[in-house]
Write an enzyme that holds these catalytic residues in place. Structure first.
Site, mmCIF file in Angstrom:
data_model
loop_
_atom_site.group_PDB
_atom_site.id
_atom_site.type_symbol
_atom_site.label_atom_id
_atom_site.label_comp_id
_atom_site.label_asym_id
_atom_site.label_seq_id
_atom_site.Cartn_x
_atom_site.Cartn_y
_atom_site.Cartn_z
ATOM 1 N N ASP A 21 0.769 -1.056 0.079
ATOM 2 C CA ASP A 21 -0.052 0.028 -0.071
ATOM 3 C C ASP A 21 0.813 1.232 -0.115
ATOM 4 O O ASP A 21 2.136 1.342 0.485
ATOM 5 C CB ASP A 21 -0.749 -0.042 1.163
ATOM 6 C CG ASP A 21 -2.007 0.875 1.103
ATOM 7 O OD1 ASP A 21 -2.279 1.405 -0.013
ATOM 8 O OD2 ASP A 21 -2.730 1.194 2.182
ATOM 9 N N ASN A 69 -11.136 -2.526 -5.164
ATOM 10 C CA ASN A 69 -10.405 -1.577 -6.236
ATOM 11 C C ASN A 69 -10.852 -1.306 -7.570
ATOM 12 O O ASN A 69 -10.555 -0.377 -8.214
ATOM 13 C CB ASN A 69 -9.044 -2.098 -6.301
ATOM 14 C CG ASN A 69 -8.036 -2.040 -5.040
ATOM 15 O OD1 ASN A 69 -7.031 -2.684 -4.907
ATOM 16 N ND2 ASN A 69 -8.102 -0.983 -4.314
HETATM 17 C C1 IPE Z 1 -5.414 -2.513 -0.209
HETATM 18 O O1 IPE Z 1 -5.047 -1.296 -0.258
HETATM 19 C C2 IPE Z 1 -5.357 -3.249 -1.675
HETATM 20 C C3 IPE Z 1 -4.010 -3.601 -2.361
HETATM 21 C C4 IPE Z 1 -2.957 -3.258 -1.731
HETATM 22 C C5 IPE Z 1 -4.011 -4.048 -3.389
HETATM 23 P P1 IPE Z 1 -6.290 -0.472 -0.685
HETATM 24 O O2 IPE Z 1 -5.473 1.201 -0.797
HETATM 25 O O3 IPE Z 1 -7.163 -0.597 -1.827
HETATM 26 O O4 IPE Z 1 -6.950 -0.287 1.024
HETATM 27 P P2 IPE Z 1 -8.059 0.689 1.714
HETATM 28 O O5 IPE Z 1 -8.870 1.371 0.740
HETATM 29 O O6 IPE Z 1 -6.910 1.805 2.057
HETATM 30 O O7 IPE Z 1 -8.548 0.087 2.774
HETATM 31 C C1 IPE Z 2 -1.776 0.345 -3.239
HETATM 32 O O1 IPE Z 2 -1.651 1.760 -3.251
HETATM 33 C C2 IPE Z 2 -1.875 -0.456 -4.536
HETATM 34 C C3 IPE Z 2 -3.535 -0.827 -4.766
HETATM 35 C C4 IPE Z 2 -4.469 -0.701 -3.926
HETATM 36 C C5 IPE Z 2 -3.712 -1.285 -6.026
HETATM 37 P P1 IPE Z 2 -2.580 2.654 -3.399
HETATM 38 O O2 IPE Z 2 -2.966 2.740 -4.584
HETATM 39 O O3 IPE Z 2 -3.580 2.312 -2.375
HETATM 40 O O4 IPE Z 2 -1.976 3.876 -2.691
HETATM 41 P P2 IPE Z 2 -2.465 4.992 -1.855
HETATM 42 O O5 IPE Z 2 -2.887 4.197 -0.614
HETATM 43 O O6 IPE Z 2 -3.334 5.754 -2.288
HETATM 44 O O7 IPE Z 2 -1.365 5.792 -1.393
HETATM 45 MG MG MG Z 3 -4.230 2.579 -0.561
#
Ligand code: IPE
Ligand code: IPE
Ligand code: MG
Length: 243
Positions: A21, A69
């Protein structure tokens, strides 16, 4: 730093799982579009996978895209799938040299055709390999996996391949998307302290580490810092034993 990198894990750790993340925030901080965070995220995967292998870890699960997502803007989703496809094209030689087996958790049927095809190719090419296992969690949701697993079990019972009374925790575990050992350690980057529907069944007794580092900045040094924390954890499994 040299000393840190000499660290050698001694506690049992068969399966490590990462919630990768913070890609978007990593990019924002640099004034870059969010998708470049996902690009960088894919670029570090193999080095982290290798570093885990060097520590004797057999299975590495990586949360790449959740069932939630799909709520992201379409162009971000397309970029993410582009980078995942590129990942397999670019890293196939490296993964093959490691004799690494690639497996997937999640419902791949909902992916666009090009991504689906590349996943099937990576799975097929690596199916007989005996080295470390990379489990990519793609269109993955823990609840979704439990529901689909339940349906698979019902089907086997209906077809007479399985007796309902024989279903226990181990049978359930072996019918999950990728039959793997339980997760020993889960690391979530970016400072968020939640599971976000990741490996709900498999994480039952995992140790959790939440690090503020954004995934694109996660490196071997930070991995070793986390492994040292894990090494110091007292895993009791409901009993009294230290270890
Ligand atoms: C969790 O991260 C999913 C992945 C890393 C693929 P998100 O960024 O989607 O999670 P939330 O929305 O903060 O819970
Ligand atoms: C994790 O990084 C990757 C996915 C969820 C696919 P994010 O895209 O959630 O990055 P932040 O949390 O917005 O910084
Ligand atoms: Mg995220």
């Amino acid at each position: 730093m040299g000393k840190d990198l000499d660290f050698r894990l001694s506690k049992k750790l068969d399966h490590i799982a990462f919630i990768m993340d913070g890609n978007g925030r990593w990019a924002n901080l640099r004034g870059l579009p969010r998708h470049l965070g996902h690009k960088k995220a894919c670029e570090i995967i193999t080095s982290i996978f290798k570093a885990c292998h060097e520590q004797g870890i057999k299975v590495v699960s990586l949360y790449a895209f959740s069932t939630e997502n799909w709520n992201r803007p379409q162009d971000e989703i397309e970029h993410l799938m582009d980078y995942l496809e590129e990942y397999f094209h670019r890293e196939e030689n490296e993964l093959s040299a490691m004799d690494a087996k690639v497996v997937f958790s999640g419902d791949l049927s909902r992916l666009r055709k090009s991504t689906f095809d590349i996943c099937v190719e990576a799975l097929t090419k690596s199916k007989d390999r005996k080295g470390p296992i990379m489990n990519i969690c793609l269109n993955y949701g823990g609840r979704d996996e439990i529901v689909r697993t339940t349906k698979r079990l019902i089907k086997e019972v209906q077809e007479g391949k399985l007796q309902a009374e024989d279903i226990d925790e181990n049978v359930f575990m072996s019918h999950l998307d990728a039959p793997l050992p339980s997760v020993d350690l889960m690391i979530r980057t970016s400072g968020e302290q939640r599971i976000s529907n990741f490996l709900l069944y498999e994480l039952a007794y995992a140790e959790f580490i939440f690090t503020p580092v954004y995934w694109p900045d996660f490196d071997k040094k930070e991995l070793i810092r986390c492994l040292k924390l894990y090494e110091g954890r007292n895993r009791r499994f409901g009993g009294l034993k230290n270890g």
